[in-house]
Design a protein around this motif. Structure first.
Motif, PDB file in Angstrom:
ATOM      1  N   VAL A  19       0.832  -1.201   0.000  1.00 34.96           N
ATOM      2  CA  VAL A  19       0.000   0.000   0.000  1.00 34.96           C
ATOM      3  C   VAL A  19       0.866   1.251   0.000  1.00 34.96           C
ATOM      4  O   VAL A  19       0.584   2.229  -0.679  1.00 34.96           O
ATOM      5  CB  VAL A  19      -0.961  -0.009   1.213  1.00 34.96           C
ATOM      6  N   GLU A  20       1.965   1.217   0.746  1.00 36.49           N
ATOM      7  CA  GLU A  20       2.836   2.375   0.873  1.00 36.49           C
ATOM      8  C   GLU A  20       3.511   2.738  -0.449  1.00 36.49           C
ATOM      9  O   GLU A  20       3.921   3.870  -0.656  1.00 36.49           O
ATOM     10  CB  GLU A  20       3.885   2.150   1.965  1.00 36.49           C
ATOM     11  N   GLU A  21       3.639   1.783  -1.371  1.00 41.39           N
ATOM     12  CA  GLU A  21       4.274   2.039  -2.661  1.00 41.39           C
ATOM     13  C   GLU A  21       3.301   2.639  -3.682  1.00 41.39           C
ATOM     14  O   GLU A  21       3.723   3.074  -4.742  1.00 41.39           O
ATOM     15  CB  GLU A  21       4.845   0.741  -3.249  1.00 41.39           C
ATOM     16  N   ASN A  22       2.042   2.669  -3.365  1.00 40.87           N
ATOM     17  CA  ASN A  22       1.029   3.137  -4.301  1.00 40.87           C
ATOM     18  C   ASN A  22       0.631   4.573  -3.970  1.00 40.87           C
ATOM     19  O   ASN A  22       0.080   4.828  -2.899  1.00 40.87           O
ATOM     20  CB  ASN A  22      -0.190   2.208  -4.237  1.00 40.87           C
ATOM     21  N   PRO A  23       0.861   5.529  -4.876  1.00 42.46           N
ATOM     22  CA  PRO A  23       0.529   6.930  -4.594  1.00 42.46           C
ATOM     23  C   PRO A  23      -0.977   7.157  -4.447  1.00 42.46           C
ATOM     24  O   PRO A  23      -1.396   8.096  -3.774  1.00 42.46           O
ATOM     25  CB  PRO A  23       1.084   7.692  -5.791  1.00 42.46           C
ATOM     26  N   GLU A  24      -1.787   6.325  -5.038  1.00 41.88           N
ATOM     27  CA  GLU A  24      -3.245   6.452  -4.927  1.00 41.88           C
ATOM     28  C   GLU A  24      -3.694   6.255  -3.481  1.00 41.88           C
ATOM     29  O   GLU A  24      -4.674   6.836  -3.037  1.00 41.88           O
ATOM     30  CB  GLU A  24      -3.918   5.420  -5.838  1.00 41.88           C
ATOM     31  N   TYR A  25      -2.949   5.455  -2.741  1.00 41.74           N
ATOM     32  CA  TYR A  25      -3.299   5.196  -1.348  1.00 41.74           C
ATOM     33  C   TYR A  25      -3.298   6.479  -0.525  1.00 41.74           C
ATOM     34  O   TYR A  25      -4.194   6.700   0.280  1.00 41.74           O
ATOM     35  CB  TYR A  25      -2.347   4.176  -0.721  1.00 41.74           C
ATOM     36  N   ASP A  26      -2.308   7.350  -0.733  1.00 39.10           N
ATOM     37  CA  ASP A  26      -2.233   8.602   0.027  1.00 39.10           C
ATOM     38  C   ASP A  26      -3.466   9.464  -0.208  1.00 39.10           C
ATOM     39  O   ASP A  26      -4.026  10.030   0.720  1.00 39.10           O
ATOM     40  CB  ASP A  26      -0.979   9.392  -0.339  1.00 39.10           C
ATOM     41  N   ARG A  27      -3.892   9.564  -1.468  1.00 34.24           N
ATOM     42  CA  ARG A  27      -5.075  10.363  -1.789  1.00 34.24           C
ATOM     43  C   ARG A  27      -6.316   9.776  -1.129  1.00 34.24           C
ATOM     44  O   ARG A  27      -7.104  10.493  -0.516  1.00 34.24           O
ATOM     45  CB  ARG A  27      -5.277  10.443  -3.304  1.00 34.24           C
ATOM     46  N   LEU A  28      -6.482   8.473  -1.236  1.00 31.39           N
ATOM     47  CA  LEU A  28      -7.649   7.831  -0.627  1.00 31.39           C
ATOM     48  C   LEU A  28      -7.614   7.937   0.893  1.00 31.39           C
ATOM     49  O   LEU A  28      -8.646   8.098   1.534  1.00 31.39           O
ATOM     50  CB  LEU A  28      -7.737   6.364  -1.058  1.00 31.39           C
ATOM     51  N   TYR A  29      -6.415   7.867   1.464  1.00 33.24           N
ATOM     52  CA  TYR A  29      -6.290   7.993   2.917  1.00 33.24           C
ATOM     53  C   TYR A  29      -6.730   9.382   3.364  1.00 33.24           C
ATOM     54  O   TYR A  29      -7.444   9.524   4.350  1.00 33.24           O
ATOM     55  CB  TYR A  29      -4.849   7.721   3.352  1.00 33.24           C
ATOM     56  N   GLU A  30      -6.317  10.420   2.635  1.00 28.87           N
ATOM     57  CA  GLU A  30      -6.718  11.793   2.972  1.00 28.87           C
ATOM     58  C   GLU A  30      -8.232  11.957   2.870  1.00 28.87           C
ATOM     59  O   GLU A  30      -8.856  12.608   3.710  1.00 28.87           O
ATOM     60  CB  GLU A  30      -6.011  12.798   2.069  1.00 28.87           C
ATOM     61  N   GLU A  31      -8.841  11.375   1.821  1.00 30.44           N
ATOM     62  CA  GLU A  31     -10.290  11.455   1.671  1.00 30.44           C
ATOM     63  C   GLU A  31     -10.998  10.744   2.827  1.00 30.44           C
ATOM     64  O   GLU A  31     -11.978  11.246   3.364  1.00 30.44           O
ATOM     65  CB  GLU A  31     -10.727  10.844   0.345  1.00 30.44           C
ATOM     66  N   ALA A  32     -10.484   9.582   3.195  1.00 31.32           N
ATOM     67  CA  ALA A  32     -11.090   8.838   4.297  1.00 31.32           C
ATOM     68  C   ALA A  32     -10.952   9.605   5.609  1.00 31.32           C
ATOM     69  O   ALA A  32     -11.865   9.617   6.438  1.00 31.32           O
ATOM     70  CB  ALA A  32     -10.447   7.456   4.419  1.00 31.32           C
ATOM     71  N   GLU A  33      -9.828  10.266   5.793  1.00 28.47           N
ATOM     72  CA  GLU A  33      -9.610  11.050   7.007  1.00 28.47           C
ATOM     73  C   GLU A  33     -10.588  12.223   7.080  1.00 28.47           C
ATOM     74  O   GLU A  33     -11.168  12.502   8.134  1.00 28.47           O
ATOM     75  CB  GLU A  33      -8.171  11.559   7.050  1.00 28.47           C
ATOM     76  N   LEU A  34     -10.812  12.889   5.943  1.00 25.89           N
ATOM     77  CA  LEU A  34     -11.794  13.982   5.897  1.00 25.89           C
ATOM     78  C   LEU A  34     -13.193  13.480   6.221  1.00 25.89           C
ATOM     79  O   LEU A  34     -13.927  14.108   6.998  1.00 25.89           O
ATOM     80  CB  LEU A  34     -11.816  14.609   4.496  1.00 25.89           C
ATOM     81  N   ALA A  35     -13.571  12.358   5.624  1.00 23.60           N
ATOM     82  CA  ALA A  35     -14.903  11.787   5.868  1.00 23.60           C
ATOM     83  C   ALA A  35     -15.061  11.421   7.343  1.00 23.60           C
ATOM     84  O   ALA A  35     -16.106  11.665   7.949  1.00 23.60           O
ATOM     85  CB  ALA A  35     -15.129  10.573   4.973  1.00 23.60           C
ATOM     86  N   HIS A  36     -14.017  10.860   7.932  1.00 24.41           N
ATOM     87  CA  HIS A  36     -14.058  10.497   9.353  1.00 24.41           C
ATOM     88  C   HIS A  36     -14.204  11.736  10.226  1.00 24.41           C
ATOM     89  O   HIS A  36     -15.013  11.766  11.159  1.00 24.41           O
ATOM     90  CB  HIS A  36     -12.800   9.726   9.731  1.00 24.41           C
ATOM     91  N   ASP A  37     -13.416  12.778   9.934  1.00 23.69           N
ATOM     92  CA  ASP A  37     -13.469  14.008  10.732  1.00 23.69           C
ATOM     93  C   ASP A  37     -14.854  14.648  10.657  1.00 23.69           C
ATOM     94  O   ASP A  37     -15.392  15.098  11.669  1.00 23.69           O
ATOM     95  CB  ASP A  37     -12.407  15.002  10.271  1.00 23.69           C
ATOM     96  N   LEU A  38     -15.430  14.686   9.458  1.00 22.47           N
ATOM     97  CA  LEU A  38     -16.767  15.243   9.308  1.00 22.47           C
ATOM     98  C   LEU A  38     -17.781  14.411  10.086  1.00 22.47           C
ATOM     99  O   LEU A  38     -18.639  14.954  10.791  1.00 22.47           O
ATOM    100  CB  LEU A  38     -17.173  15.310   7.837  1.00 22.47           C
ATOM    101  N   GLY A  39     -17.681  13.102   9.986  1.00 21.96           N
ATOM    102  CA  GLY A  39     -18.591  12.228  10.722  1.00 21.96           C
ATOM    103  C   GLY A  39     -18.519  12.459  12.218  1.00 21.96           C
ATOM    104  O   GLY A  39     -19.541  12.473  12.911  1.00 21.96           O
ATOM    105  N   GLN A  40     -17.316  12.675  12.728  1.00 20.73           N
ATOM    106  CA  GLN A  40     -17.145  12.934  14.158  1.00 20.73           C
ATOM    107  C   GLN A  40     -17.792  14.259  14.549  1.00 20.73           C
ATOM    108  O   GLN A  40     -18.432  14.360  15.598  1.00 20.73           O
ATOM    109  CB  GLN A  40     -15.661  12.934  14.533  1.00 20.73           C
ATOM    110  N   LEU A  41     -17.645  15.279  13.693  1.00 22.99           N
ATOM    111  CA  LEU A  41     -18.282  16.572  13.968  1.00 22.99           C
ATOM    112  C   LEU A  41     -19.800  16.445  14.016  1.00 22.99           C
ATOM    113  O   LEU A  41     -20.452  17.016  14.901  1.00 22.99           O
ATOM    114  CB  LEU A  41     -17.878  17.601  12.905  1.00 22.99           C
ATOM    115  N   VAL A  42     -20.369  15.703  13.066  1.00 18.46           N
ATOM    116  CA  VAL A  42     -21.829  15.509  13.043  1.00 18.46           C
ATOM    117  C   VAL A  42     -22.264  14.760  14.301  1.00 18.46           C
ATOM    118  O   VAL A  42     -23.226  15.148  14.973  1.00 18.46           O
ATOM    119  CB  VAL A  42     -22.275  14.763  11.763  1.00 18.46           C
TER     120      VAL A  42
END
Length: 104
Positions: A19-42
């Motif tokens: 996973v660490e060798e795939n640059p797409e993983y970083d983008r998806l991880y950031e998106e998942a982190e945003l979704a998680h943060d928003l969910g926590q706020l709600v």
């Protein structure tokens, strides 16, 4: 692990990459982190108001499973939906763009 992360891990495994060798993983991880943060706020705001997921869903014209997915970080709502959620939570939506920290 959400569906997007599972798909990325599966894709990497099929390609023989970590996973660490795939640059797409970083983008998806950031998106998942945003979704998680928003969910926590709600979740936090809903809890302060003493609302159930069903109660919040009713206030903003949604169904309870949709609220559950948002709070769980499984989906990223659109801006119009964010506005409806904010109104139902007696809150104002705020979007902020901050510059990246420069390396010293």
């Amino acid at each position: 692990m959400n569906h997007a992360e599972w798909k990325t891990r599966r894709h990497c495994a099929l390609l023989g990459e970590t996973v660490e060798e795939n640059p797409e993983y970083d983008r998806l991880y950031e998106e998942a982190e945003l979704a998680h943060d928003l969910g926590q706020l709600v979740y936090d705001r809903r809890s302060v108001l003493g609302l159930s997921q069903a109660g919040l869903a009713e206030r903003c014209g949604m169904k309870q499973p949709q609220i559950s997915r948002i709070e769980g970080g499984g989906t990223m709502p659109t801006i119009p939906l964010l506005r409806r959620l904010a109104r139902a939570l007696d809150a104002d939506p705020t979007i902020e763009l901050t510059p990246h920290h420069a390396a010293a």
